[in-house]
Design an enzyme around this catalytic site. Structure first.
Site: not given
Ligand code: XLS
Ligand code: NI
Ligand code: NI
Length: 438
Positions: A102, A105, A310, A340
């Site tokens: 992003h 980031d 995640d 991710d």
């Molecule tokens: C959040 C999302 C984010 C996207 C990118 O839950 O997974 O990380 O992948 O904005």
């Molecule tokens: Ni994501």
């Molecule tokens: Ni996510």
């Protein structure tokens, strides 16, 4: 050249399944060919900058725990640049071919858009050098339209037109830098494009606005000649109670309704699909059936926890199922497997970043090999094909070709008296068959 951030870790090598070295691949062998294509090209792994470089391990009950000795904890551009070098040291040692980020980031947000763009430019210069030095590529870029308090009511769906304008300007810049870095795609994930209560929400108007934002992006893409693929990433909730892009089917419907489908594919994330009450195969198949499966955010949730945890995927059964869909659609083109995923709060040492990614890459390497073997064996696909055999000729083929209507079908059944008996679905047999390969 600054001192190494991971001085005790050298490039991660493939040592094969008998190796006991935790900092080696047991299954991911980038250059090895599987069915005519290298594992590197099949799997197209990406490192997520937000988790790996910006994750602190904080949770709603306590602050971050992660030890990141290279990070001075400030929001300075100098710190961001140092971090960018560390990111590339990490990705290069890991041997992942891609990364994703992003805008916020990689570079700190300033007090104004001008300042933020200036900060971003400064870091993008370094990212570009590092990409050139290492050969690592940008899988996709995106704009963070959810962290800053201005986005409290959403970005493209905000009730405030100024916020919409800000979001548009931010996406414009994020697209420009993604293009400058040779990004193969650009993701739209609407973290706050949804609502907390319908009592204050004009849903129709918000959806119309979101479509406007995406149409502007499509126009601007043409204007600047950005060739990357646009993706929408579905997620049903978190942070909002309901996100409009709630699952693959909802995204496809939205894109179709607003005449955007030819410009977008989907980026499917495992943990988002499960939050939507689906398996990830379900959302992958839904996207693929529409010719819109573009990329994957590889992670996994925890069955005990109902949010987007995640976690790194290590379940071979899961990676096999994912790779079966990817291989069935002929593999990735612009997309890939972006981790991710984040290390647990308890895994706070820098080396844990390596353990996490190595595990995910090995799990997908095995998934790839297993899925390839299942496809070569042919029994699974053969079973499915045979299950629909009545559609390949006779009345079935006529229906598929649009050459039969109610009257003809009535005649057909009147003559036959009843439909031919069905055969077993053989779910257990098929589950056993998959296990033969695992
Ligand atoms: C959040 C999302 C984010 C996207 C990118 O839950 O997974 O990380 O992948 O904005
Ligand atoms: Ni994501
Ligand atoms: Ni996510």
């Amino acid at each position: 050249m600054a001192a190494a951030a991971f001085p005790d870790v050298s490039a991660i090598k493939f040592e094969g399944p008998i190796s006991k070295n935790p900092l080696a691949f047991k299954h991911y062998n980038a250059a090895e060919k599987v069915d005519g294509k290298t594992m590197r090209d099949h799997l197209r792994f990406g490192v997520a900058y937000w988790h790996t470089m910006r994750g602190t391990g904080g949770d709603p009950f306590g602050p971050g725990t992660a030890l990141r000795p290279w990070d001075d904890g400030t929001n300075s551009v100098a710190n961001a640049i140092k971090r960018a070098h560390v990111a590339f040291e990490f990705i290069e040692k890991l041997g992942a071919p891609f990364y994703c980020f992003h805008d916020r980031d990689v570079a700190p947000e300033g007090a104004t858009l001008q300042e933020s763009n200036k900060n971003l430019n400064a870091v993008v210069r370094v990212l570009k050098e590092e990409q050139k030095r290492t050969g690592i590529k940008l899988l996709w870029g995106t704009a963070n339209l959810f962290s800053n308090p201005r986005f409290v009511h959403g970005a493209g769906t905000s009730c405030n037109a100024d916020v919409f304008a800000f979001a548009a300007a931010q996406v414009k810049k994020a697209m420009e830098v993604t293009m400058e870095l040779g990004g193969q795609g650009y993701v739209f994930w609407g973290g706050r494009e949804g609502y907390s209560t319908l009592l204050n929400t004009d849903m129709k108007r918000e959806l119309d606005h979101l479509a406007k934002l995406l149409h502007m992006a499509v126009d601007y893409k043409k204007e600047i000649g950005f060739k990357g693929q646009f993706y929408i990433e579905p997620k049903p909730k978190e942070p909002t109670k309901h996100q409009y892009d709630s699952d693959a089917a909802a995204c496809l419907n939205f894109l179709r309704q607003y005449d955007l489908l030819s410009h977008f594919k989907l980026n499917i994330e495992t943990n988002h699909a499960t939050l939507a009450g689906h398996t990830v195969q379900h959302d992958l198949e839904t996207a693929a059936a529409a010719g819109a499966l573009g990329s994957i955010d590889a992670n996994v949730g925890d069955p005990m926890l109902g949010w987007d945890t995640d976690q790194f995927p290590t379940d071979i059964y899961l990676t096999t199922q994912i790779m079966l869909v990817v291989l069935k659609m002929g593999g990735f083109t612009t997309g890939g497997l972006n981790f991710d995923a984040k290390v647990r709060r308890e895994s706070f040492e820098p080396v844990d970043l390596f353990h996490a990614h190595i595990g995910g890459m090995d799990a997908f390497a095995r998934g790839l090999k297993i899925a390839t073997a299942i496809r070569k064996d042919g029994r699974l696909a053969g079973f499915v094909k045979h299950r629909y055999a009545s559609w390949d000729s006779g009345i079935g083929a006529k229906v598929e070709a649009g050459k039969a209507g109610f009257k003809e079908l009535e005649d057909y059944i009147l003559k036959k008296g009843d439909a031919a008996p069905c055969v077993s679905g053989r779910q257990e047999y098929l589950e056993n068959l998959i296990n033969e390969f695992i």
